[in-house]
Scaffold this motif. Structure first.
Motif, PDB file in Angstrom:
ATOM      1  N   PRO A  37     -27.808   2.379 -31.305  1.00 38.96           N
ATOM      2  CA  PRO A  37     -27.994   3.456 -30.205  1.00 38.96           C
ATOM      3  C   PRO A  37     -26.846   4.479 -29.988  1.00 38.96           C
ATOM      4  O   PRO A  37     -25.696   4.640 -30.800  1.00 38.96           O
ATOM      5  N   ASN A  38     -26.904   5.355 -29.363  1.00 40.40           N
ATOM      6  CA  ASN A  38     -25.950   6.370 -28.696  1.00 40.40           C
ATOM      7  C   ASN A  38     -24.358   6.063 -28.824  1.00 40.40           C
ATOM      8  O   ASN A  38     -24.649   4.958 -27.874  1.00 40.40           O
ATOM      9  N   GLY A  39     -24.119   7.005 -28.883  1.00 41.67           N
ATOM     10  CA  GLY A  39     -22.134   6.106 -29.130  1.00 41.67           C
ATOM     11  C   GLY A  39     -22.330   4.940 -29.883  1.00 41.67           C
ATOM     12  O   GLY A  39     -20.820   4.975 -29.586  1.00 41.67           O
ATOM     13  N   ALA A  40     -22.721   4.523 -30.818  1.00 41.74           N
ATOM     14  CA  ALA A  40     -22.278   3.293 -31.562  1.00 41.74           C
ATOM     15  C   ALA A  40     -21.130   3.888 -32.656  1.00 41.74           C
ATOM     16  O   ALA A  40     -20.808   1.972 -32.647  1.00 41.74           O
ATOM     17  N   LYS A  42     -21.465   5.867 -35.057  1.00 40.31           N
ATOM     18  CA  LYS A  42     -22.150   5.894 -36.417  1.00 40.31           C
ATOM     19  C   LYS A  42     -21.537   7.941 -37.051  1.00 40.31           C
ATOM     20  O   LYS A  42     -21.155   7.191 -38.027  1.00 40.31           O
ATOM     21  N   SER A  43     -21.290   8.628 -36.507  1.00 41.74           N
ATOM     22  CA  SER A  43     -21.119   9.694 -36.593  1.00 41.74           C
ATOM     23  C   SER A  43     -19.741   9.817 -36.692  1.00 41.74           C
ATOM     24  O   SER A  43     -18.556  10.165 -38.306  1.00 41.74           O
ATOM     25  N   THR A  44     -18.407   8.911 -36.077  1.00 42.53           N
ATOM     26  CA  THR A  44     -17.739   8.215 -36.459  1.00 42.53           C
ATOM     27  C   THR A  44     -17.204   8.095 -37.741  1.00 42.53           C
ATOM     28  O   THR A  44     -16.779   7.769 -38.821  1.00 42.53           O
ATOM     29  N   HIS A 186     -31.970   8.260 -35.462  1.00 40.56           N
ATOM     30  CA  HIS A 186     -32.462   7.787 -34.703  1.00 40.56           C
ATOM     31  C   HIS A 186     -34.065   6.877 -35.103  1.00 40.56           C
ATOM     32  O   HIS A 186     -34.281   6.564 -34.378  1.00 40.56           O
TER      33      HIS A 186
HETATM   34  N1  LIG Z   1     -13.803  13.699 -30.854  1.00 36.53           N
HETATM   35  C1  LIG Z   1     -13.888  12.390 -30.157  1.00 36.53           C
HETATM   36  N2  LIG Z   1     -12.813  11.839 -28.629  1.00 36.53           N
HETATM   37  C2  LIG Z   1     -13.237  11.654 -28.377  1.00 36.53           C
HETATM   38  N3  LIG Z   1     -14.209  10.244 -28.145  1.00 36.53           N
HETATM   39  C3  LIG Z   1     -14.972  10.487 -29.472  1.00 36.53           C
HETATM   40  C4  LIG Z   1     -14.504  11.207 -30.235  1.00 36.53           C
HETATM   41  N4  LIG Z   1     -16.021  11.054 -31.195  1.00 36.53           N
HETATM   42  C5  LIG Z   1     -16.195  10.454 -30.691  1.00 36.53           C
HETATM   43  N5  LIG Z   1     -16.189   9.307 -29.560  1.00 36.53           N
HETATM   44  C6  LIG Z   1     -16.281   8.319 -28.787  1.00 36.53           C
HETATM   45  O1  LIG Z   1     -16.191   7.804 -30.110  1.00 36.53           O
HETATM   46  C7  LIG Z   1     -17.903   6.603 -29.795  1.00 36.53           C
HETATM   47  C8  LIG Z   1     -18.854   6.445 -30.486  1.00 36.53           C
HETATM   48  O2  LIG Z   1     -18.676   8.005 -31.533  1.00 36.53           O
HETATM   49  P1  LIG Z   1     -20.009   8.217 -31.973  1.00 36.53           P
HETATM   50  O3  LIG Z   1     -19.958  10.024 -32.203  1.00 36.53           O
HETATM   51  O4  LIG Z   1     -19.713   7.672 -33.408  1.00 36.53           O
HETATM   52  O5  LIG Z   1     -21.323   7.721 -31.773  1.00 36.53           O
HETATM   53  P2  LIG Z   1     -22.692   7.318 -32.522  1.00 36.53           P
HETATM   54  O6  LIG Z   1     -23.258   6.863 -33.287  1.00 36.53           O
HETATM   55  O7  LIG Z   1     -22.730   8.703 -33.456  1.00 36.53           O
HETATM   56  O8  LIG Z   1     -23.775   8.407 -31.141  1.00 36.53           O
HETATM   57  P3  LIG Z   1     -25.026   9.345 -31.577  1.00 36.53           P
HETATM   58  O9  LIG Z   1     -26.576   8.267 -32.025  1.00 36.53           O
HETATM   59  O10 LIG Z   1     -25.414   9.878 -30.009  1.00 36.53           O
HETATM   60  O11 LIG Z   1     -24.824  10.196 -31.812  1.00 36.53           O
HETATM   61  C9  LIG Z   1     -19.071   7.234 -28.451  1.00 36.53           C
HETATM   62  O12 LIG Z   1     -18.342   6.789 -26.997  1.00 36.53           O
HETATM   63  C10 LIG Z   1     -17.826   8.896 -28.245  1.00 36.53           C
HETATM   64  O13 LIG Z   1     -18.196   9.443 -27.204  1.00 36.53           O
END
Ligand SMILES: Nc1ncnc2c1ncn2[C@@H]1O[C@H](COP(=O)(O)OP(=O)(O)OP(=O)(O)O)[C@@H](O)[C@H]1O
Length: 235
Positions: A37-40, A42-44, A186
């Motif tokens: 889900p959003n914020g899980a 993935k991008s990190t 997604h």
């Molecule tokens: N540079 C940053 N500074 C602060 N918090 C961050 C940063 N990058 C990510 N986060 C936080 O880390 C968590 C994971 O974010 P991430 O972008 O990895 O999720 P995601 O699974 O890719 O989400 P989405 O599907 O919405 O793209 C989230 O709570 C986000 O707010």
């Protein structure tokens, strides 16, 4: 052999725990989707694998090497979620610049090939900053695939693409049979068409890993695969 490995990785952004002891691996030649889900996280995860972010603890390897190593840069192609090519360079200049930075011997033929595959020929002299968002995405994909990477990390690769281009990209990515893929998306249909395994993450941890067939078998007959994934995500 494992081509992508994360062991007990933790990544915090101040008070936010983005990755909470995440572990998974992708075998060489594997085609895996990263769902969550959003914020899980993935991008990190993708940024850490690409060597753009460092973890607070845990181990991360690409073919047994640290993601920041020069050898990894040679074999890795990473498409971020919002990729921006050099805006003042033309499509062709972007490709030529990256081919030259990477010292590609067959750069010219690869450029011509990718321009055709991604239908960029009508825009090859246009500045990247003036392209439509979809054509920018096509160029970003071409730049990622230019050096024929062994390990391909794609964050929402088909974003902004029209349906014919989506089909061309899917067809092309399927021809790269020796590459290892990790694709964050997604859209379940992208996962099922481009990959055969999924890693489901939630709150920065892995909640399920298995094949697409196993994933389908978790649902009732005729239950959409999206509904099965929602249950696994626990959202
Ligand atoms: N540079 C940053 N500074 C602060 N918090 C961050 C940063 N990058 C990510 N986060 C936080 O880390 C968590 C994971 O974010 P991430 O972008 O990895 O999720 P995601 O699974 O890719 O989400 P989405 O599907 O919405 O793209 C989230 O709570 C986000 O707010």
């Amino acid at each position: 052999m494992e081509c992508i490995t994360l062991n007990n990785v933790i990544k915090r952004f101040d008070a936010v725990v983005a990755l909470n002891n995440i572990s998974f691996s992708v075998p060489c030649g594997g085609r895996y989707a990263l769902l969550g889900p959003n914020g899980a996280g993935k991008s990190t995860t993708m940024k850490i694998l690409a060597g753009l972010l460092s973890q607070d603890s845990g181990e991360v390897y690409i073919k047994g090497m640290k993601p920041t190593s020069t050898d990894v840069k040679r074999i890795l192609g990473y498409l971020p979620e919002e990729s921006t090519p050099y805006r003042i360079l033309s499509v062709r200049e972007n490709l030529e610049y990256i081919a030259s930075l990477r010292g590609l011997r067959d750069g010219q033929s690869r450029i011509e090939n990718l321009i055709d595959i991604l239908d960029l020929r009508p825009y090859e002299r246009m500045q990247a900053g003036k392209l439509s968002r979809g054509n920018q995405q096509k160029l970003a994909l071409a730049l990622v695939l230019l050096h024929n990477p062994e390990i391909i990390l794609l964050d929402e690769p088909l974003n902004y693409l029209d349906i014919p281009t989506q089909e061309r990209v899917i067809k092309y990515l399927k021809t790269l049979v020796n590459a290892t893929f990790l694709i964050s998306t997604h859209i379940m249909s992208i996962a099922t068409r481009l990959t055969d395994h999924v890693i489901v993450i939630s709150h920065g941890s892995v909640v399920w890993v298995g094949s697409i067939e196993q994933l389908k078998s978790l649902g009732r007959e005729d239950e959409p695969i999206e509904s099965v994934v929602v249950k696994l995500m626990g959202v």
